[in-house]
Design an enzyme around this catalytic site. Structure first.
Site, PDB file in Angstrom:
ATOM      1  N   SER A 209       0.842  -1.202   0.000  1.00 47.31           N
ATOM      2  CA  SER A 209       0.000   0.000   0.000  1.00 47.31           C
ATOM      3  C   SER A 209       0.881   1.258   0.000  1.00 47.31           C
ATOM      4  CB  SER A 209      -0.952  -0.047   1.201  1.00 47.31           C
ATOM      5  OG  SER A 209      -1.966   0.911   1.080  1.00 47.31           O
ATOM      6  N   ASP A 350      -9.772  -4.751  -4.811  1.00 46.43           N
ATOM      7  CA  ASP A 350      -9.195  -3.806  -3.843  1.00 46.43           C
ATOM      8  C   ASP A 350     -10.056  -2.534  -3.815  1.00 46.43           C
ATOM      9  OD1 ASP A 350      -7.555  -1.795  -2.575  1.00 46.43           O
ATOM     10  OD2 ASP A 350      -5.806  -3.070  -2.935  1.00 46.43           O
ATOM     11  N   HIS A 382      -8.327  -5.068   0.311  1.00 43.03           N
ATOM     12  CA  HIS A 382      -7.016  -4.430   0.472  1.00 43.03           C
ATOM     13  C   HIS A 382      -6.300  -4.885   1.746  1.00 43.03           C
ATOM     14  CE1 HIS A 382      -4.058  -1.262  -0.262  1.00 43.03           C
ATOM     15  NE2 HIS A 382      -4.188  -0.876   0.990  1.00 43.03           N
TER      16      HIS A 382
END
Ligand code: NAG
Ligand code: NAG
Ligand code: NAG
Ligand code: NAG
Ligand code: NAG
Length: 450
Positions: A209, A350, A382
């Protein structure tokens, strides 16, 4: 997967130690604050004239002032931890100085280094990893980050983690972040007389991320910015190839707080963008918006949850002005080509970092000759993939550091996981495996993994 409660999402995204509570009865661990935050700590100020030193030069060295945070209220028992203030370069080409933290496990192998990117996801310097990792700093390092770094330390690898956003906390700025990562590697490889890490150590990078943004940019910029560095590969997941796609995906939802942090992060890099943004804020709402430059990710997510962030501006199309488009475009991955092998993983669904831009950048890299194994997961969201994708990513890094050759070219695999399989237990051992299990919401206690 919309079964996660808001509290668990905040906890899982930022993995804030003080919120650690598997049962949901949050009982904050008392935070001691004997270390000054970076903005009040003279260690973070470079000596005059530092601009003339080469990128990656160590400017100041200290033993980490207080022990590394571990899980819950424990601290880590490691052989050594140092912090280096080093010279790097921001997106405008200016010399800046930022801090990296280097950790040596007991019985370390000084020929192996993981450069690990924490997902700071904040535009405030008090949220810098060098401070979050200190038990007497904020002590708010995320549980997942601590677990991943522990996995590497348990293998005997040195682990470095940089304040790659730099002194102005330019969250979402790809150029500054990538250069900050590369110069951290240069710095720690030159720290042998302090740390024992060999300058010839094999190096791999990893991040998820926000940490993948920095990792991906480091991989892209390495051939031009740091051709001297010999990197064995990088693993990255939930990669924000296009930050604008994340803005569009999270506005109005539980992750909306990423937007003000991202806008202010970019504005802290580009002064003309800052002037413009501040001029466009509705005066009665400006203070609330600007809170995102003074607080960490968990507070941002709480303050801005479910809000339309563009309602803070007189013109809701504020980010379509040329000054904004230019800054956002400059952080769009894919303008440079990574030469090191990559392991990339992404959830097809996601909900924070959309899949399509990541796939597009993978295709672009592959068309230009990069070597990538790309995993698309059809079930995870996610947060879940950050946990369930970790074992495969880590095994790939193990193989890179032990010298296993990579088959050149690109391959794609598809997985469908929302639980940890027993392979993760073999990879990580029971302590880290159980920590990951508890992040997935399993009851904490003896677990059968038949
Ligand atoms: C951490 O802070 C506490 C309270 O200020 C202090 O008593 C303790 O000595 C500090 N520990 C370290 C290792 O600095
Ligand atoms: C902004 O931050 C301050 C200080 O933490 C807090 O008191 C205030 O409530 C925040 N503003 C909003 C709108 O949440
Ligand atoms: C960001 O997305 C919005 C909404 O699709 C679009 O109008 C805007 O042009 C995009 N900006 C950039 C820089 O791609
Ligand atoms: C931003 O990127 C888009 C898509 O790549 C492109 O069409 C546009 O011209 C770029 N704008 C600027 C100001 O760089
Ligand atoms: C290197 O790692 C790979 C993957 O984990 C493993 O199959 C191989 O046996 C390892 N080789 C050595 C020499 O440790």
């Amino acid at each position: 997967m919309h079964t996660l409660s808001f509290g668990r999402i905040v906890y899982a995204l930022t993995f804030v130690t003080v919120l650690l509570s598997a049962a949901g009865s949050a009982k904050a661990v008392p935070v001691r604050r004997s270390e000054p935050p970076p903005q009040d700590d003279p260690f973070y100020t470079p000596p005059s004239g530092f601009q003339s030193s080469a990128p990656g030069t160590i400017l100041k060295t200290r033993v980490m002032p207080s022990p590394l945070v571990g899980l819950s209220s424990f601290t880590e028992n490691v052989a050594g931890a140092w912090q280096f203030l080093y010279r790097t370069t921001d997106a405008l080409g200016n010399a800046i100085a930022t801090v990296t933290t280097l950790i040596e496990p007991h019985n370390a192998d000084p020929t192996k280094l993981l450069q690990y990117q924490i997902a700071e996801d904040s535009a405030s310097q008090q949220c810098a990893p060098s401070y979050e990792l200190q038990s007497n700093g904020s002590g708010t390092a995320s549980v997942l980050d601590v677990l991943m770094m522990d996995a590497a330390l348990n293998r005997g690898w040195y682990v470095a983690t940089a304040d790659y956003e730099g002194p102005n906390s330019v969250f979402t700025c790809g150029l500054t972040s990538g250069q900050g990562v590369l110069d951290s590697i240069r710095a720690v490889l030159s720290s042998t007389s302090t740390s024992g890490l060999k300058s010839s150590a094999g190096v791999v990078m990893w991040g998820y991320s926000g940490g993948a943004l920095a990792t991906g940019w480091a991989a892209e910029l390495q051939p031009t910015y740091a051709p001297d560095l010999k990197l064995l590969g990088a693993a990255m997941g939930g990669t924000p190839a296009d930050v604008n796609a994340t803005v569009n995906a999270v506005n109005g939802g539980l992750f909306a707080g990423l937007i003000p942090a991202g806008i202010l992060g970019l504005a802290q890099q580009y002064p003309d963008l800052n002037t413009y943004i501040q001029s466009q804020l509705i005066p009665s709402k400006a203070a609330a918006f600007n809170n995102a430059s003074k607080q960490c990710a968990a507070a941002d997510l709480q303050q801005f949850a479910n809000q339309n962030i563009f309602s803070y501006f007189s013109n809701p199309n504020v980010m379509n002005a040329p000054v904004a488009i230019q800054a956002i475009n400059a952080s769009h991955m894919g303008s440079y080509q990574p030469k090191i092998p990559l392991w990339m993983y992404h959830a097809v669904h996601d909900e924070v970092v959309p899949f399509a831009p990541a796939l597009a950048v993978v295709k672009k890299y592959c068309s230009e000759g990069s070597t990538i194994t790309f995993t698309q997961d059809e079930i995870s969201d996610h947060i879940i993939l950050a946990i369930t994708g970790a074992a495969d990513a880590f095994n790939w890094l193990v193989a890179r550091l032990n010298g296993t050759a990579v088959t050149p070219g690109c391959t794609t695999r598809t997985t469908a996981t929302s639980i940890l399989d027993s392979g993760a237990l073999v990879t990580f051992g029971s302590i880290i495996f159980n920590g990951l299990q508890s992040l997935l919401g399993r009851p904490v206690g003896p677990t059968s993994i038949s």
